[in-house]
Design a protein around this motif. Sequence first.
Motif, short mmCIF file in Angstrom:
data_model
loop_
_atom_site.label_atom_id
_atom_site.label_comp_id
_atom_site.label_asym_id
_atom_site.label_seq_id
_atom_site.Cartn_x
_atom_site.Cartn_y
_atom_site.Cartn_z
N THR A 154 0.81 -1.22 0.00
CA THR A 154 0.00 0.00 0.00
C THR A 154 0.84 1.27 0.00
OG1 THR A 154 -0.16 -0.16 2.41
CG2 THR A 154 -1.96 -1.12 1.11
N GLN A 155 2.16 1.11 -0.15
CA GLN A 155 3.05 2.25 -0.31
C GLN A 155 4.31 1.77 -0.99
OE1 GLN A 155 3.37 2.76 4.16
NE2 GLN A 155 5.54 3.08 3.65
N LEU A 156 5.02 2.70 -1.61
CA LEU A 156 6.24 2.36 -2.32
C LEU A 156 7.45 2.90 -1.57
CD1 LEU A 156 5.03 2.95 -5.99
CD2 LEU A 156 5.43 0.76 -4.85
N ASN A 157 8.44 2.03 -1.40
CA ASN A 157 9.68 2.39 -0.71
C ASN A 157 10.85 1.66 -1.36
OD1 ASN A 157 7.45 2.08 1.77
ND2 ASN A 157 8.60 4.00 1.77
N ARG A 265 -7.17 -1.90 -1.06
CA ARG A 265 -5.87 -1.55 -0.47
C ARG A 265 -5.63 -2.33 0.83
NH1 ARG A 265 -4.59 3.59 0.94
NH2 ARG A 265 -2.47 3.33 0.11
N LYS A 266 -5.95 -3.60 0.80
CA LYS A 266 -5.71 -4.47 1.95
C LYS A 266 -4.23 -4.85 2.01
CE LYS A 266 -7.10 -8.88 4.07
NZ LYS A 266 -5.80 -9.07 4.68
N ARG A 267 -3.58 -4.48 3.08
CA ARG A 267 -2.17 -4.83 3.26
C ARG A 267 -2.08 -6.26 3.79
NH1 ARG A 267 1.89 -5.29 6.90
NH2 ARG A 267 3.92 -4.38 6.39
N LEU A 268 -1.28 -7.09 3.12
CA LEU A 268 -1.14 -8.48 3.52
C LEU A 268 0.02 -8.66 4.50
CD1 LEU A 268 -1.56 -10.32 0.09
CD2 LEU A 268 -3.33 -9.73 1.75
N THR A 269 -0.16 -9.56 5.45
CA THR A 269 0.94 -9.93 6.34
C THR A 269 1.90 -10.84 5.56
OG1 THR A 269 -0.15 -11.93 7.14
CG2 THR A 269 -0.63 -9.87 8.32
#
Length: 299
Positions: A154-157, A265-269
């Motif tokens: 959900t974000q770019l790094n 935009r579900k962030r997965l573990t």
Amino acid sequence: MTISLKDRLFNLVPPMMVALVVLFWAYAPKALTDIPWLLIVTSSLITLTVLLLEFVHERHAGWRMNWQEFRTDLFYVVLSSTVIAWLSKTLAEDPLLALKDWLGISTTWMAEVPWLVQVVMVVVILEFGQYWMHRLMHNSTPFWLTHAPHHHITQLNAAKGYVGNPIELFLISLSVLAFFDFDLTALFAGLNVLNVVSTFAHANVKADPPIWYSFFFTTIRHHSLHHSTDYEATRCNYGNSLILLDRIFGTYKEGEGVLVGQDDRKRLTIWEQTIFPFVPLIERWKARRSDSGGTSAPA
């Protein structure tokens, strides 16, 4: 629109880092380049440098690094550098070398190829394979199931290029580079060039390189669009580092994404990313078990 001096300088950072990487491998002493783990060090330094740049000139506040994201990214960097690297060498590179030897294939003529041309060859050959593998992953359900977790970020790094399902990480690492007898420093230079480009293409750094760079190499603008929340919008800009391939094969699309992710935009573990390709099978098995359990025996 007036561009600040800081913006101008940061726009030149990606091409400058590419140039520095090439110069390092071209002129570093042999005693240094012969160190077996040097490539791991240079790759790690590239990722760390770009990550630090995110704190100096960030692109979007919503992509700002936090401890949860950092721990997850670090896990995948270590996974890729150890388990995935070992699997790639054991299951792909070593068998390819054995096949090359069995077929009597020799590319000793590579010694006559100029060093810089070898670097370009490494970049093009590896990216050509990754482009088509990436494109397959977006157009075939079984392959998409391995790649989808990467699109749930959900974000770019800087280290987000390492994040994904282990099956995908293995598949995307495959190449035919072992067929060629590249000069080792040229091979490592090419790998590090790709590392620089793909790291900036995933990074929260406000840098928009000049057209002479972005025509050939993937930038954060190109790749953030690929990570858009709309699935159809993701089916473009497949080049991990070489956007030129999208221009050639008709999959290039202009634009930029800010909101990234899939499925609301579900962030997965880490665990959810690991089992993601098997979820449809697990759900089907559960449904069958439920149906059989709910069917009473005839009187």
